[in-house]
Design a protein around this motif. Structure first.
Motif, PDB file in Angstrom:
ATOM      1  N   SER A  91       0.831  -1.195   0.000  1.00 25.30           N
ATOM      2  CA  SER A  91       0.000   0.000   0.000  1.00 25.30           C
ATOM      3  C   SER A  91       0.870   1.252   0.000  1.00 25.30           C
ATOM      4  O   SER A  91       2.041   1.210   0.398  1.00 25.30           O
ATOM      5  CB  SER A  91      -0.912   0.008   1.230  1.00 25.30           C
ATOM      6  OG  SER A  91      -0.132  -0.023   2.417  1.00 25.30           O
ATOM      7  N   HIS A 151       0.943  -6.188   1.807  1.00 27.88           N
ATOM      8  CA  HIS A 151      -0.444  -5.959   2.220  1.00 27.88           C
ATOM      9  C   HIS A 151      -0.775  -6.872   3.399  1.00 27.88           C
ATOM     10  O   HIS A 151      -1.778  -7.586   3.405  1.00 27.88           O
ATOM     11  CB  HIS A 151      -1.403  -6.237   1.056  1.00 27.88           C
ATOM     12  CG  HIS A 151      -1.334  -5.233  -0.038  1.00 27.88           C
ATOM     13  ND1 HIS A 151      -1.908  -3.984   0.041  1.00 27.88           N
ATOM     14  CD2 HIS A 151      -0.737  -5.278  -1.262  1.00 27.88           C
ATOM     15  CE1 HIS A 151      -1.685  -3.312  -1.076  1.00 27.88           C
ATOM     16  NE2 HIS A 151      -0.970  -4.069  -1.874  1.00 27.88           N
ATOM     17  N   ARG A 165      -8.074   1.898  -6.912  1.00 25.24           N
ATOM     18  CA  ARG A 165      -6.628   2.041  -6.698  1.00 25.24           C
ATOM     19  C   ARG A 165      -6.262   3.494  -6.432  1.00 25.24           C
ATOM     20  O   ARG A 165      -5.382   3.791  -5.620  1.00 25.24           O
ATOM     21  CB  ARG A 165      -5.861   1.505  -7.903  1.00 25.24           C
ATOM     22  CG  ARG A 165      -5.962   0.008  -8.090  1.00 25.24           C
ATOM     23  CD  ARG A 165      -5.316  -0.453  -9.359  1.00 25.24           C
ATOM     24  NE  ARG A 165      -5.857   0.214 -10.537  1.00 25.24           N
ATOM     25  CZ  ARG A 165      -5.748  -0.258 -11.773  1.00 25.24           C
ATOM     26  NH1 ARG A 165      -5.129  -1.390 -11.988  1.00 25.24           N
ATOM     27  NH2 ARG A 165      -6.252   0.414 -12.788  1.00 25.24           N
ATOM     28  N   ASP A 225      -7.129   4.174  -2.896  1.00 26.87           N
ATOM     29  CA  ASP A 225      -6.114   3.627  -1.994  1.00 26.87           C
ATOM     30  C   ASP A 225      -4.889   4.535  -1.931  1.00 26.87           C
ATOM     31  O   ASP A 225      -4.323   4.767  -0.859  1.00 26.87           O
ATOM     32  CB  ASP A 225      -5.688   2.231  -2.459  1.00 26.87           C
ATOM     33  CG  ASP A 225      -6.745   1.176  -2.161  1.00 26.87           C
ATOM     34  OD1 ASP A 225      -7.608   1.437  -1.304  1.00 26.87           O
ATOM     35  OD2 ASP A 225      -6.709   0.107  -2.791  1.00 26.87           O
ATOM     36  N   GLN A 226      -4.459   5.048  -3.093  1.00 21.00           N
ATOM     37  CA  GLN A 226      -3.286   5.918  -3.119  1.00 21.00           C
ATOM     38  C   GLN A 226      -3.568   7.232  -2.402  1.00 21.00           C
ATOM     39  O   GLN A 226      -2.700   7.774  -1.716  1.00 21.00           O
ATOM     40  CB  GLN A 226      -2.868   6.169  -4.559  1.00 21.00           C
ATOM     41  CG  GLN A 226      -2.260   4.948  -5.235  1.00 21.00           C
ATOM     42  CD  GLN A 226      -1.914   5.208  -6.681  1.00 21.00           C
ATOM     43  OE1 GLN A 226      -2.679   5.828  -7.408  1.00 21.00           O
ATOM     44  NE2 GLN A 226      -0.768   4.733  -7.113  1.00 21.00           N
ATOM     45  N   GLY A 242      -3.506   6.571   1.188  1.00 19.07           N
ATOM     46  CA  GLY A 242      -2.144   6.248   1.599  1.00 19.07           C
ATOM     47  C   GLY A 242      -1.266   7.447   1.876  1.00 19.07           C
ATOM     48  O   GLY A 242      -0.209   7.316   2.504  1.00 19.07           O
ATOM     49  N   LEU A 253     -13.324   0.800   3.655  1.00 20.73           N
ATOM     50  CA  LEU A 253     -11.884   0.690   3.834  1.00 20.73           C
ATOM     51  C   LEU A 253     -11.531   0.189   5.223  1.00 20.73           C
ATOM     52  O   LEU A 253     -12.190   0.505   6.212  1.00 20.73           O
ATOM     53  CB  LEU A 253     -11.202   2.044   3.606  1.00 20.73           C
ATOM     54  CG  LEU A 253     -11.114   2.546   2.166  1.00 20.73           C
ATOM     55  CD1 LEU A 253     -10.527   3.939   2.156  1.00 20.73           C
ATOM     56  CD2 LEU A 253     -10.292   1.604   1.307  1.00 20.73           C
TER      57      LEU A 253
END
Length: 501
Positions: A40, A205, A451, A454-455, A458, A494
């Motif tokens: 991640s 992960h 994705r 997620d970024q 992150g 999430l």
């Protein structure tokens, strides 16, 4: 040198335990030349790779290639420069490539020299680059955001490098878990792998451990869903706009119409300003092409999300009947003008009002110091709109989008982290940054790609973060744009998220 000595050296250089173990294993185990590292954002993939580059240059490697999304190329160059490698570092764009060609004899590859080359994946896949890249031997090729190789032309570049056996070591980096990459890795039925040797997979992960073997748990995220209801004039405009999208898709190839429709939907959900800018660009396109035969290209006329798309894989050709083409474009221009007139009658922006109320509440609740608030949007237009519209809040304002120079983005982020206030940015604008000091995150809109979400998350969910932060998602209670509900649900699901309110 023993493995323990290497680990101690890497620990002294600031690597975390899982990073150091991976770097040591990659350097020492040459029997596994092709590796994929999945983790991640925030786990330190780039930092680990830069360390590998440093070690390999000290051991005599002479030619290293980094294939990266264009928005991250300059960051890669800076990070590699920071470690002062034994080789020169060159960020290659089209002009630099021409200069490289000019100084080598005819028939010799411009890459046939010592160095570390950082290259955009979309530039590298072009024909004159592919032939030269596959004509020399690479000690190491790093592919950042390797899931992008699922695109046929990007994948063909990597396939050719591997097929020509010019890659001694290959390191693929991705935030995507292995199951999502299976189709690409095993590209055809019965094919074990697209690589001549097994691809060794490292998965970050999982629960990662510190140097003492203790698990490192990321702090919980307090998530609040902030509902707002659009005004009657907003609802009327958006309802009319959504119905008219098919009439706006004039000249868009049929296979791209779904993309075009989704794009306009997402921009409408993002902000009224973003959709106004799209309409203005459509108006210019229609006006400039009525009566002319130039090819229409939707990706150059309408802002896309600040992420990569594969529109270049598709042939965008002009319909053969120019008279019909002109008539359709005249009709499309009339629709755009009607929608712009309707938009002029919208008197309020309830989503903006809800956001400004939320920011005031956050600032008022932190009487001890100025909070660090970050607003995310998928679109640069929305960022510019918010940056202007929040000027009356009386707090420090900063912005960062992918269209800004990296140095300007870094300066804005640095000032924000030092002074506090409000940082408004896009995914591309804040890509590659560490923002664990942020106390509150407002998702003004949500990306369609999980994705990308997620970024985005992150940037804040970093290993070593000392305290949780609060995230806010804006939900339109009027239900004009249906997909927004499922988008909100995607972030609610999430891990490490605790819903409040």
């Amino acid at each position: 040198m023993s493995n323990q000595t290497i680990l101690s050296s890497l620990r002294a250089r600031g690597l975390r335990s899982w990073q150091a173990k991976f770097v040591a294993s990659f350097l020492e185990d040459e029997s596994a030349p092709f590796q994929l590292l999945s983790g991640s954002p925030g786990a330190g993939k780039m930092h680990s790779c830069v360390t590998i580059i440093s070690e390999l240059t000290e051991r005599g490697s002479e030619r290293i290639l980094v294939l990266s999304p264009a928005s991250l190329c300059e960051l890669w160059r800076l990070r590699i420069n920071d470690i002062q490698t034994q080789l020169p570092v060159l960020l290659v764009n089209r002009q630099v490539f021409r200069e490289m060609e000019a100084v080598v004899p005819i028939g010799q590859s411009p890459w046939d020299t010592r160095g570390i080359f950082v290259l955009s994946q979309d530039l590298a896949k072009q024909g004159d680059f592919v032939s030269g890249l596959s004509a020399v031997t690479w000690d190491l090729v790093i592919v950042d955001e390797a899931h992008r190789m699922a695109s046929p032309r990007r994948g063909a570049l990597l396939d050719q490098l591997v097929a020509e056996r010019v890659v001694r070591r290959l390191l693929l980096l991705t935030p995507t878990s292995l199951p999502a990459l299976e189709t690409w890795i095993h590209s055809s039925p019965g094919q074990l792998t697209r690589f001549p040797k097994p691809l060794v997979f490292t998965n970050w992960h999982v629960v990662l451990e510190d140097w003492d073997g203790l698990p490192i748990n990321l702090p919980m995220v307090d998530l609040e869903v902030v509902s707002f209801t659009r005004g009657a004039d907003e609802i009327k405009f958006l309802s009319e706009f959504l119905k008219m999208i098919p009439a706006l898709a004039v000249g868009v190839p049929s296979n791209l119409e779904p993309f075009f429709s989704r794009l306009l939907n997402y921009r409408a959900a993002s902000s009224l300003f973003a959709i106004e800018q799209s309409l203005q660009r459509l108006k210019l396109r229609f006006e400039s092409q009525i009566g002319f035969s130039e090819t229409a290209s939707i990706d150059s006329d309408i802002d896309q999300p600040e992420s990569d798309s594969d529109l270049d894989e598709v042939d965008l050709s002009t319909p053969p009947d120019l008279d019909e083409w002109t008539t359709e474009r005249t009709s499309g221009l009339l629709v755009v003008e009607q929608l712009l007139e309707a938009l002029d009658k919208v008197t309020s922006d309830e989503k903006l009002k809800a956001t400004k109320r939320l920011i005031r509440l956050i600032v008022d609740s932190r009487t001890d110091r100025m909070p660090k608030i970050c607003i995310f949007s998928t679109y640069a237009d929305t960022v510019l709109y918010l940056h202007s519209a929040t000027d009356d809040l009386g707090i420090n304002l900063f912005k960062a989008t992918g269209v800004s120079r990296l140095a300007d983005r870094q300066a804005a982020i640095s000032q924000f982290l030092e002074q506090g206030g409000l940082l408004i940015g896009t995914n591309a604008g804040l890509e590659g940054t560490t923002l664990e000091q942020v106390t509150h995150v407002i998702h003004y809109d949500l990306p369609s790609d999980p994705r990308a979400l997620d970024q985005r998350v992150g940037r804040f969910d970093r290993y070593g973060r000392g305290e949780p932060y609060t995230a806010y998602v804006l939900r339109d209670g009027s239900g004009v744009i249906d997909f927004e509900v499922t988008s909100v649900d995607s972030i609610v699901s999430l891990d490490r998220t605790k819903i409040r309110g």
